[in-house]
Design a protein around this motif. Structure first.
Motif, PDB file in Angstrom:
ATOM      1  N   LEU A  90      65.415 -60.815  98.340  1.00 48.33           N
ATOM      2  CA  LEU A  90      65.417 -60.724  97.387  1.00 48.33           C
ATOM      3  C   LEU A  90      65.811 -62.128  96.429  1.00 48.33           C
ATOM      4  O   LEU A  90      65.785 -62.377  95.521  1.00 48.33           O
ATOM      5  N   ALA A  91      66.952 -62.680  97.361  1.00 51.77           N
ATOM      6  CA  ALA A  91      67.622 -63.530  96.949  1.00 51.77           C
ATOM      7  C   ALA A  91      66.660 -65.053  96.619  1.00 51.77           C
ATOM      8  O   ALA A  91      66.921 -65.892  96.010  1.00 51.77           O
ATOM      9  N   ASP A  92      65.858 -64.749  97.701  1.00 55.85           N
ATOM     10  CA  ASP A  92      64.933 -66.266  97.525  1.00 55.85           C
ATOM     11  C   ASP A  92      64.001 -65.224  96.512  1.00 55.85           C
ATOM     12  O   ASP A  92      63.025 -66.822  95.488  1.00 55.85           O
ATOM     13  N   ARG A  93      63.713 -64.324  95.831  1.00 66.11           N
ATOM     14  CA  ARG A  93      62.626 -64.549  94.988  1.00 66.11           C
ATOM     15  C   ARG A  93      63.392 -64.153  93.612  1.00 66.11           C
ATOM     16  O   ARG A  93      62.820 -64.690  92.582  1.00 66.11           O
ATOM     17  N   ILE A  94      64.260 -64.020  93.588  1.00 63.73           N
ATOM     18  CA  ILE A  94      64.994 -63.562  92.398  1.00 63.73           C
ATOM     19  C   ILE A  94      66.231 -64.733  91.791  1.00 63.73           C
ATOM     20  O   ILE A  94      66.945 -64.092  91.100  1.00 63.73           O
ATOM     21  N   GLY A  95      66.987 -64.926  93.127  1.00 65.05           N
ATOM     22  CA  GLY A  95      68.394 -65.178  92.305  1.00 65.05           C
ATOM     23  C   GLY A  95      69.222 -64.839  93.889  1.00 65.05           C
ATOM     24  O   GLY A  95      69.351 -64.147  94.050  1.00 65.05           O
ATOM     25  N   ARG A  96      70.057 -66.587  93.722  1.00 67.39           N
ATOM     26  CA  ARG A  96      71.332 -65.772  94.734  1.00 67.39           C
ATOM     27  C   ARG A  96      72.200 -64.840  94.502  1.00 67.39           C
ATOM     28  O   ARG A  96      72.443 -63.552  95.279  1.00 67.39           O
ATOM     29  N   VAL A  97      72.744 -64.924  92.964  1.00 69.12           N
ATOM     30  CA  VAL A  97      73.128 -64.395  92.408  1.00 69.12           C
ATOM     31  C   VAL A  97      73.314 -63.008  91.927  1.00 69.12           C
ATOM     32  O   VAL A  97      74.011 -62.321  92.069  1.00 69.12           O
ATOM     33  N   ILE A 143      74.848 -68.347 101.506  1.00 72.33           N
ATOM     34  CA  ILE A 143      74.123 -69.838 100.317  1.00 72.33           C
ATOM     35  C   ILE A 143      74.023 -69.784  99.447  1.00 72.33           C
ATOM     36  O   ILE A 143      73.948 -71.465  99.417  1.00 72.33           O
ATOM     37  N   LEU A 144      74.436 -69.248  98.272  1.00 69.82           N
ATOM     38  CA  LEU A 144      74.844 -69.771  97.300  1.00 69.82           C
ATOM     39  C   LEU A 144      75.735 -71.008  97.332  1.00 69.82           C
ATOM     40  O   LEU A 144      75.648 -71.645  96.862  1.00 69.82           O
ATOM     41  N   VAL A 145      76.852 -70.846  98.049  1.00 68.73           N
ATOM     42  CA  VAL A 145      78.168 -71.289  97.686  1.00 68.73           C
ATOM     43  C   VAL A 145      77.761 -73.670  99.201  1.00 68.73           C
ATOM     44  O   VAL A 145      77.608 -74.024  98.597  1.00 68.73           O
ATOM     45  N   ALA A 146      76.621 -73.147 100.054  1.00 66.92           N
ATOM     46  CA  ALA A 146      75.737 -74.164 101.014  1.00 66.92           C
ATOM     47  C   ALA A 146      75.208 -74.695  99.862  1.00 66.92           C
ATOM     48  O   ALA A 146      75.409 -75.952 100.335  1.00 66.92           O
ATOM     49  N   GLU A 147      74.995 -73.858  98.936  1.00 71.39           N
ATOM     50  CA  GLU A 147      73.130 -74.977  98.224  1.00 71.39           C
ATOM     51  C   GLU A 147      74.263 -75.829  97.264  1.00 71.39           C
ATOM     52  O   GLU A 147      73.794 -76.543  96.413  1.00 71.39           O
ATOM     53  N   TYR A 148      75.522 -75.403  96.804  1.00 68.16           N
ATOM     54  CA  TYR A 148      76.254 -76.300  96.078  1.00 68.16           C
ATOM     55  C   TYR A 148      77.342 -77.209  97.220  1.00 68.16           C
ATOM     56  O   TYR A 148      78.122 -78.823  96.414  1.00 68.16           O
ATOM     57  N   ALA A 149      77.798 -77.779  98.297  1.00 63.17           N
ATOM     58  CA  ALA A 149      78.820 -77.873  98.763  1.00 63.17           C
ATOM     59  C   ALA A 149      77.370 -79.151  99.775  1.00 63.17           C
ATOM     60  O   ALA A 149      76.320 -79.367 100.302  1.00 63.17           O
ATOM     61  N   GLY A 150      77.926 -80.298  99.350  1.00 68.43           N
ATOM     62  CA  GLY A 150      77.383 -82.004 100.100  1.00 68.43           C
ATOM     63  C   GLY A 150      77.375 -81.375 101.663  1.00 68.43           C
ATOM     64  O   GLY A 150      78.669 -81.109 102.890  1.00 68.43           O
ATOM     65  N   ILE A 347      84.934 -68.770 115.670  1.00 69.77           N
ATOM     66  CA  ILE A 347      83.220 -69.081 116.486  1.00 69.77           C
ATOM     67  C   ILE A 347      82.716 -69.124 115.336  1.00 69.77           C
ATOM     68  O   ILE A 347      81.239 -69.161 114.440  1.00 69.77           O
ATOM     69  N   PHE A 348      82.641 -67.940 113.937  1.00 69.11           N
ATOM     70  CA  PHE A 348      81.872 -67.776 112.870  1.00 69.11           C
ATOM     71  C   PHE A 348      82.358 -68.595 111.541  1.00 69.11           C
ATOM     72  O   PHE A 348      81.627 -68.860 111.185  1.00 69.11           O
ATOM     73  N   SER A 349      82.726 -69.802 111.484  1.00 68.77           N
ATOM     74  CA  SER A 349      82.195 -70.622 110.826  1.00 68.77           C
ATOM     75  C   SER A 349      81.642 -71.576 110.198  1.00 68.77           C
ATOM     76  O   SER A 349      81.553 -72.129 109.392  1.00 68.77           O
ATOM     77  N   GLY A 350      81.279 -71.579 111.702  1.00 70.40           N
ATOM     78  CA  GLY A 350      79.717 -73.036 111.560  1.00 70.40           C
ATOM     79  C   GLY A 350      78.233 -72.017 111.079  1.00 70.40           C
ATOM     80  O   GLY A 350      77.509 -72.249 111.115  1.00 70.40           O
ATOM     81  N   PHE A 351      78.786 -70.864 111.028  1.00 70.34           N
ATOM     82  CA  PHE A 351      77.288 -69.917 110.983  1.00 70.34           C
ATOM     83  C   PHE A 351      76.589 -70.348 109.414  1.00 70.34           C
ATOM     84  O   PHE A 351      75.271 -70.599 109.324  1.00 70.34           O
ATOM     85  N   GLY A 352      77.864 -69.747 108.759  1.00 69.52           N
ATOM     86  CA  GLY A 352      76.920 -70.492 107.055  1.00 69.52           C
ATOM     87  C   GLY A 352      76.446 -71.724 106.505  1.00 69.52           C
ATOM     88  O   GLY A 352      75.470 -71.746 106.495  1.00 69.52           O
ATOM     89  N   SER A 353      77.101 -72.628 107.409  1.00 71.02           N
ATOM     90  CA  SER A 353      76.468 -74.063 107.364  1.00 71.02           C
ATOM     91  C   SER A 353      75.432 -74.202 108.754  1.00 71.02           C
ATOM     92  O   SER A 353      73.958 -74.506 108.151  1.00 71.02           O
ATOM     93  N   PHE A 354      75.677 -73.907 108.838  1.00 69.78           N
ATOM     94  CA  PHE A 354      74.178 -74.024 110.260  1.00 69.78           C
ATOM     95  C   PHE A 354      73.201 -73.194 110.009  1.00 69.78           C
ATOM     96  O   PHE A 354      72.147 -73.919 110.007  1.00 69.78           O
ATOM     97  N   LEU A 355      73.104 -72.214 110.179  1.00 72.83           N
ATOM     98  CA  LEU A 355      72.018 -71.144 109.358  1.00 72.83           C
ATOM     99  C   LEU A 355      71.551 -71.893 107.880  1.00 72.83           C
ATOM    100  O   LEU A 355      69.926 -71.753 107.744  1.00 72.83           O
ATOM    101  N   SER A 356      72.455 -72.029 107.220  1.00 78.11           N
ATOM    102  CA  SER A 356      71.353 -72.629 105.806  1.00 78.11           C
ATOM    103  C   SER A 356      71.311 -73.747 106.310  1.00 78.11           C
ATOM    104  O   SER A 356      69.387 -74.294 105.688  1.00 78.11           O
ATOM    105  N   ALA A 362      63.105 -72.715 100.013  1.00 79.16           N
ATOM    106  CA  ALA A 362      61.625 -71.409  99.889  1.00 79.16           C
ATOM    107  C   ALA A 362      62.275 -69.985 100.714  1.00 79.16           C
ATOM    108  O   ALA A 362      61.673 -68.862 100.543  1.00 79.16           O
ATOM    109  N   VAL A 363      62.529 -70.499 101.754  1.00 86.34           N
ATOM    110  CA  VAL A 363      62.854 -69.005 102.788  1.00 86.34           C
ATOM    111  C   VAL A 363      64.191 -68.993 103.472  1.00 86.34           C
ATOM    112  O   VAL A 363      64.326 -68.435 104.280  1.00 86.34           O
ATOM    113  N   ARG A 364      65.148 -69.721 103.288  1.00 88.34           N
ATOM    114  CA  ARG A 364      66.329 -69.784 103.544  1.00 88.34           C
ATOM    115  C   ARG A 364      67.155 -68.319 103.380  1.00 88.34           C
ATOM    116  O   ARG A 364      68.367 -67.630 104.234  1.00 88.34           O
TER     117      ARG A 364
END
Length: 425
Positions: A90-97, A143-150, A347-356, A362-364
Motif C-alpha cells: 500500500l505504501a508503494d502504491r498510495i504513498g507512505r503517509v 521508510i518515510l523517515v529514511a527517504e528524508y535522511a541522508g 540491535i534493532f537500531s540499524g534495521f530501519g536504515s539497513f532494510l531501506s 518502487a518496492v522499498r
C-alpha cells in the motif's frame, strides 16, 4: 537492479557535527515526518504491550494455561506479517503517509475491541486483527523517515525513531501500574486495552501535517513495478529477501520471547508485586531507550552488519545471565535488566536504515514490509513454544530459547551486503 550508490564525503569547515545534526539535516518537512513516525511507533508499542502486561490477569479471568496465553502473542505477530506486507504494498502504491494512517487506525480500533472480548476465542480474533495494523506501522514509518535522511545520518535518525518503542513501552508500564493498583484485575485488563484508543487521535492529526519525501515519491511514481510483490522474489532481489527475512526472524524471535514472558516471569517465579514488576521493567525499558540511541550511532560508525552482530552476541549472553540467577537474587536481577534492555534494543537500531537501503524506491515498502514482518511472524512461534515448555521447564528455563533466535540472526548476516554510506535510489 541497483538499489543504492555511495555518497561522497563532502566534508567542509562548516559541516554540522553537533549531537542533533541528524535532526537538523532532515529539514522542516523531514522533521515533521520524524515526529509523526516517532509518535506512531510509540503508540504502536503502547498498544502491543497492553497484552503482555495483562497476561496474568487475562489468564486467570479466562482460566487459560501458558500455551493458550502464549498463543495470543503468536497470533498477533503471525497476522502482523500479513499486515506488514499489505501495508508495504500500500505504501508503494498510495504513498507512505496515507498507508501510515491506515495502520494506526487499524491497531487502535482493535486494541479497544480486545477490551470488550467476552471470551478467549473472541479475544484471540480481535488480537489477530490488531496485528494487521501493528505489523505495518513500523515499516511504513521507517521508510518515510529514511527517504528524508541522508546516508551520513540515516542510522542515527532511524535509531531515534526506533527509540519510540521504548517510550511507548514505558508509558504502557506506567498506565498498567496505575490501573492495576486501583482496579480489580478482572476489570483492570479491559481498561488497559481501552486506553489504547486515546493517543491515536493525536497521530491522525500529525499525519495531516506530513508529506512523503518528494524525490522518492517521484521515483516511485515513475516506476512500472511500483508495489509489486513478485518483484522482491526475482533473481536480482531474491537473495536479499531470503536473508533479510532470516535476520528479522532471529532478532524478533529473541526479542518477543523476552517482551512477552518477562512480566509473567517476574510475577510468577520471582514473586514480585505489580509495583515491583513495574520497577524492574523500568530498568529494562531505560536500558532499551538508551540502547536504541546508542545502536543508531554505532550503526553509522561501524556499519549495519557489525552493529547487529555485536548486539546479537551480547543479547544471547544477557538472556542466559538474566534467567540463570538463583532465587533470592532479585537485586542482581534489577541490575541486569538495564544491560539486557540495552542490548536487545540496540540491535534493532540499524534495521530501519539497513532494510531501506537494500531495496529500490518502487518496492522499498514491499520489501521492508515483507522481510521485517514475515520474520516477526516466524519468530513469533518462540513465545508460544516458551509458553508450552514453561509448564515443565518453568518460564525462566524456557526463556533461554530466545538466545537461539540471536544465533540465527548472526548466520543470516553472512548472506547480506554492508550498506553503510549508501544513498537511497
Amino acid at each position: 537492479m541497483s538499489t543504492v550508490h555511495t555518497e561522497p564525503d563532502k566534508g567542509g569547515l562548516h559541516e554540522d557535527a553537533g549531537a542533533f545534526a541528524w535532526l537538523r539535516a532532515l529539514g522542516p518537512r523531514g522533521r515533521r515526518a520524524f515526529g509523526g513516525a516517532f509518535g506512531g511507533y510509540a503508540l504502536d508499542s503502547y498498544d502491543y504491550f497492553t497484552l503482555p502486561l495483562s497476561m496474568v490477569a487475562i489468564s486467570a479471568y479466562f482460566s487459560l494455561n501458558n500455551g493458550q496465553t502464549g498463543l495470543l502473542t503468536t497470533v498477533t505477530l503471525v497476522v502482523s506479517a500479513v499486515g506488514g506486507v499489505l501495508a508495504g504494498i500500500l505504501a508503494d502504491r498510495i504513498g507512505r503517509v496515507k498507508a501510515l494512517m491506515v495502520t494506526v487506525i487499524t491497531y487502535a480500533v482493535f486494541t479497544v475491541a480486545c477490551g470488550f472480548a467476552p471470551n478467549y476465542e473472541t479475544l484471540l480474533v480481535f488480537r489477530a486483527l490488531q496485528g494487521l495494523g501493528f505489523g505495518g506501522e513500523w515499516a511504513v514509518g521507517a521508510i518515510l523517515v529514511a527517504e528524508y535522511a541522508g546516508a551520513k545520518h540515516r542510522g542515527r535518525t532511524l535509531g531515534a525513531v526506533q527509540s519510540a518503542w521504548a517510550v511507548g513501552w514505558g508509558l504502557a508500564v506506567i498506565v498498567y501500574t496505575l490501573v492495576f493498583q486501583f482496579l480489580d484485575d478482572d476489570i483492570a485488563w479491559r481498561v488497559l486495552f481501552w486506553t489504547g484508543a486515546l493517543p491515536a487521535l493525536l497521530v491522525v492529526y500529525l499525519r495531516r501535517n506530513v508529506s512523503d519525501a518528494p524525490e522518492a515519491a517521484a521515483k516511485r511514481a515513475a516506476s512500472a513495478v511500483r508495489g509489486s510483490f513478485s518483484a522482491i522474489f526475482k533473481k536480482d532481489l531474491l537473495r536479499t529477501t531470503v536473508f533479510a527475512t532470516l535476520l528479522s526472524t532471529g532478532v524478533q524471535g529473541g526479542y518477543y520471547t523476552l517482551a512477552t514472558w518477562v512480566p509473567t516471569y517476574l510475577k510468577t517465579e520471582r514473586g514480585l508485586t505489580v509495583v515491583g514488576t513495574g520497577g524492574y521493567l523500568a530498568f529494562l525499558i531505560s536500558g532499551a531507550f538508551i540502547g536504541y540511541l546508542t545502536g543508531g550511532y554505532l550503526t553509522d560508525r561501524i556499519g549495519r552488519k557489525k552493529n547487529i552482530a555485536l548486539f546479537a552476541v551480547l543479547s544471547a549472553f544477557g538472556i542466559l545471565a538474566y534467567t540463570s540467577l538463583p532465587s533470592g537474587a532479585n537485586g542482581l536481577l534489577l541490575v541486569l535488566g538495564f544491560p539486557l534492555g540495552f542490548c536487545m534494543s540496540a540491535i534493532f537500531s540499524g534495521f530501519g536504515s539497513f532494510l531501506s537501503e537494500l531495496y529500490p524506491a518502487a518496492v522499498r515498502g514491499t520489501g521492508q514490509g515483507f522481510t521485517y514482518n514475515c520474520g516477526r511472524a516466524v519468530g513469533a512461534f518462540l513465545p508460544t513454544l516458551v509458553g508450552f515448555l514453561s509448564d515443565s521447564w518453568g518460564v525462566g528455563g524456557a526463556l533461554v530459547l530466545g538466545a537461539l533466535g540471536y544465533g540465527l540472526a548472526g548466520v543470516a548476516l553472512l548472506g547480506l551486503p554492508e550498506t553503510r554510506g549508501r544513498e537511497l535510489l
